[in-house]
Design a protein around this motif. Structure first.
Motif, mmCIF file in Angstrom:
data_model
loop_
_atom_site.group_PDB
_atom_site.id
_atom_site.type_symbol
_atom_site.label_atom_id
_atom_site.label_comp_id
_atom_site.label_asym_id
_atom_site.label_seq_id
_atom_site.Cartn_x
_atom_site.Cartn_y
_atom_site.Cartn_z
ATOM 1 N N VAL A 100 23.638 28.030 6.814
ATOM 2 C CA VAL A 100 25.075 28.144 6.143
ATOM 3 C C VAL A 100 25.495 29.317 5.875
ATOM 4 O O VAL A 100 26.588 29.613 6.750
ATOM 5 N N LEU A 101 24.706 30.309 5.375
ATOM 6 C CA LEU A 101 25.016 31.816 5.120
ATOM 7 C C LEU A 101 25.265 32.471 6.502
ATOM 8 O O LEU A 101 26.364 33.140 6.835
ATOM 9 N N LEU A 102 24.187 32.181 7.442
ATOM 10 C CA LEU A 102 24.406 32.713 8.884
ATOM 11 C C LEU A 102 25.615 32.522 9.836
ATOM 12 O O LEU A 102 26.320 33.112 10.171
ATOM 13 N N THR A 103 25.728 31.002 9.667
ATOM 14 C CA THR A 103 26.881 30.506 10.746
ATOM 15 C C THR A 103 28.325 30.523 10.053
ATOM 16 O O THR A 103 29.188 30.518 10.787
ATOM 17 N N THR A 104 28.337 30.591 8.766
ATOM 18 C CA THR A 104 29.707 30.543 8.066
ATOM 19 C C THR A 104 29.981 31.775 7.470
ATOM 20 O O THR A 104 31.449 31.980 7.456
ATOM 21 N N VAL A 105 29.327 32.729 7.208
ATOM 22 C CA VAL A 105 29.608 33.864 6.611
ATOM 23 C C VAL A 105 29.316 35.125 7.562
ATOM 24 O O VAL A 105 30.175 36.022 7.845
ATOM 25 N N LEU A 106 27.830 35.099 7.642
ATOM 26 C CA LEU A 106 27.590 36.521 8.509
ATOM 27 C C LEU A 106 28.087 36.546 9.694
ATOM 28 O O LEU A 106 28.596 37.651 10.311
ATOM 29 N N MET A 107 27.725 35.428 10.626
ATOM 30 C CA MET A 107 28.090 35.543 12.083
ATOM 31 C C MET A 107 29.743 35.836 12.262
ATOM 32 O O MET A 107 30.139 36.662 13.098
#
Ligand SMILES: [Zn+2]
Length: 211
Positions: A100-107
């Motif tokens: 969730v962190l990767l696909t919604t915030v970081l990327m």
């Protein structure tokens, strides 16, 4: 003498000599299958910049405000995306929280940051340092930014929870909705040909400096 660069039609793979489009709102089509290869709009960089800045503001706002609030028999609780990731992590679902962190915030942040890094200097008539690696990072991050999948998941969860508790959509969900539309508009405007043509036309001073 180096060979002239060729471009391939994305529909029929015909190899073509690229042409430099200079007329406002001009387009290049494949002579074999008629597919649109690339187009040129004089004000495209301004539009990309405006959409990118708006999307960055929405991404920031979406992460600062609660995404959803639940009222269960008088007990009200709300959470942000980062809060949800933290809860998932504490519940032992590290992989899901990380995804969730990767696909919604970081990327999305990497994608928008890369576009800003590439386009802002081009708009000012300059070439940004490390243009090619940042362009590759943008291409790499793009398929991993899945705000629309996240929004869909949240909406399905809200509908399913509606009979158990009072579900109150938070400000972040509207921001994510807006972000989803802006990212789609940005994807429609951004193509490699536009950026590289602007790069060719830009003043090469910054590129000449050692990294
Ligand atoms: Zn073709």
């Amino acid at each position: 003498m180096p060979a002239a660069p060729l471009t391939a039609c994305h529909e029929c793979d015909l190899l073509l000599q690229p042409v430099v489009l200079t007329l406002p709102r001009s387009r290049a089509h494949c002579p074999r299958c008629g597919a649109r290869l690339y187009s040129f709009h004089r004000d495209r960089l301004e539009k990309i910049l405006a959409l990118t800045l708006a999307a960055l503001v929405l991404l920031l706002t979406a992460n600062l405000y609660p995404i959803v609030g639940l009222n269960i028999q008088g007990n009200y609780t709300e959470t942000t995306v980062i809060g949800a990731v933290h809860h998932l992590w504490q519940d032992g679902r590290e992989a899901l929280g990380g995804l969730v962190l990767l696909t919604t915030v970081l990327m999305p942040a990497i994608e928008l940051g890369a576009v800003l890094w590439l386009v802002l200097p081009l708009w000012l008539g300059r070439r940004s340092p490390a243009f090619a690696p940042v362009f590759r990072a943008f291409r790499l991050a793009h398929p991993w930014a899945m705000v629309e999948v996240f929004i869909l998941g949240v909406l399905v969860s809200l509908v399913k929870l509606a009979h158990l508790a009072d579900v109150l959509p938070g400000p972040a969900i509207w921001c994510f909705g807006g972000l989803m539309l802006l990212l789609a508009a940005l994807a429609g405007l951004l193509d490699g040909h536009t950026l590289w043509q602007a790069w060719d036309e830009a003043h090469p001073d910054d590129e000449a400096k050692p990294a």
